[in-house]
Write a protein that holds these residues in place. Structure first.
Motif, PDB file in Angstrom:
ATOM      1  N   HIS A  48      -5.522  35.162   9.050  1.00  0.00           N
ATOM      2  CA  HIS A  48      -6.957  35.415   8.943  1.00  0.00           C
ATOM      3  C   HIS A  48      -7.669  34.250   8.234  1.00  0.00           C
ATOM      4  CE1 HIS A  48     -10.461  38.259   8.110  1.00  0.00           C
ATOM      5  NE2 HIS A  48     -10.723  37.219   7.335  1.00  0.00           N
ATOM      6  N   GLU A  49      -7.103  33.823   7.102  1.00  0.00           N
ATOM      7  CA  GLU A  49      -7.749  32.756   6.322  1.00  0.00           C
ATOM      8  C   GLU A  49      -7.652  31.406   7.032  1.00  0.00           C
ATOM      9  OE1 GLU A  49      -9.623  33.758   4.089  1.00  0.00           O
ATOM     10  OE2 GLU A  49      -8.733  35.758   3.969  1.00  0.00           O
ATOM     11  N   HIS A  58     -10.324  30.946   9.464  1.00  0.00           N
ATOM     12  CA  HIS A  58     -11.603  30.533   8.865  1.00  0.00           C
ATOM     13  C   HIS A  58     -11.729  29.007   8.851  1.00  0.00           C
ATOM     14  CE1 HIS A  58     -13.762  34.059   7.490  1.00  0.00           C
ATOM     15  NE2 HIS A  58     -12.699  34.560   6.887  1.00  0.00           N
ATOM     16  N   GLN A  76     -16.186  30.179   3.296  1.00  0.00           N
ATOM     17  CA  GLN A  76     -16.861  31.413   2.876  1.00  0.00           C
ATOM     18  C   GLN A  76     -17.669  31.223   1.597  1.00  0.00           C
ATOM     19  OE1 GLN A  76     -13.040  33.880   3.309  1.00  0.00           O
ATOM     20  NE2 GLN A  76     -14.656  35.323   3.848  1.00  0.00           N
ATOM     21  N   CYS A  83     -13.279  41.465   6.288  1.00  0.00           N
ATOM     22  CA  CYS A  83     -13.561  40.098   5.874  1.00  0.00           C
ATOM     23  C   CYS A  83     -14.713  40.152   4.873  1.00  0.00           C
ATOM     24  CB  CYS A  83     -13.949  39.263   7.097  1.00  0.00           C
ATOM     25  SG  CYS A  83     -14.375  37.558   6.699  1.00  0.00           S
ATOM     26  N   LEU A  84     -14.573  39.445   3.760  1.00  0.00           N
ATOM     27  CA  LEU A  84     -15.634  39.472   2.741  1.00  0.00           C
ATOM     28  C   LEU A  84     -16.949  38.930   3.298  1.00  0.00           C
ATOM     29  CD1 LEU A  84     -13.561  38.266  -0.357  1.00  0.00           C
ATOM     30  CD2 LEU A  84     -14.358  40.604   0.114  1.00  0.00           C
TER      31      LEU A  84
HETATM   32 ZN   LIG Z   1     -12.424  36.524   6.342  1.00  0.00          ZN
END
Ligand SMILES: [Zn+2]
Length: 191
Positions: free
Chosen positions: A150-151, A154, A50, A108-109
């Motif tokens: 979640h992470e 990624h 990210q 999510c950012l």
């Molecule tokens: Zn995320």
């Protein structure tokens, strides 16, 4: 230093991330900057892709969520723990608990302005190395386990919206398009 967060559509979010080794240049600086970035964005987790580093590295802060939550919510979202602030290197979820699943809104950012319900395992087991490359095997549950799942996704190039059914996907299509067109402006820095 705060690093701008890449948004939906950037190919780095779809990469399978590489292992991190202790000799990775300025790894400590990167991890520090990720913590600063997460704090300024008021998020509960951030993965290296990210911020444009396709590395098996993510950070999780469920401690702040716990601290700001009502007692009733703590009982819903936590399971004996009081949240964590942890750096995960080269993580692998070795077990997704099958005894309980739960749905909750996830954001999510990298997908600003959107949140959707996602089904996750209540409990997971994970093997990883901490900031000092010390090997760890831990079991987490509740909100902490959700953020970790979640992470971790990624680092596999997966996003939570991948789990949505066809109808939900159809309904968020315009919002995703607005992100692709750079029409969404969250309070934190994006690129
Ligand atoms: Zn995320």
């Amino acid at each position: 230093m705060i690093i701008p967060i890449v948004t939906y559509g950037n190919p780095v979010l779809r990469r399978e991330c590489e292992e991190v080794t202790p000799d990775y240049p300025e790894l400590d600086v990167l991890i520090e900057n990720m913590w600063g970035t997460l704090k300024s964005a008021e998020g509960s987790g951030l993965a290296a892709p990210q911020v444009k580093y396709p590395l098996q590295l993510f950070i999780v802060n469920s401690l702040d969520s716990y601290q700001y939550m009502s007692t009733a919510n703590r009982e819903t979202y936590f399971d004996g723990d009081t949240g964590i602030k942890e750096t995960f290197l080269n993580a692998r979820i070795t077990e997704y608990g099958t005894e309980k699943y739960w749905d909750d809104e996830e954001g999510c950012l990298s997908i600003p302005g959107l949140s959707e319900p996602v089904r996750r395992s209540w409990r997971i087991q994970i093997e990883y190395q901490d900031r000092e490359f010390k090997p760890c095997i831990r079991t987490y549950s509740g909100l902490t386990a959700r953020v970790i799942q979640h992470e971790y996704d990624h680092t596999l190039g997966k996003l939570y919206i991948d789990y949505l059914g066809g109808l939900r996907k159809q309904l968020i299509k315009n919002k995703l398009q607005r992100i692709l067109n750079k029409k969404v402006h969250p309070k934190y820095r994006i690129q």
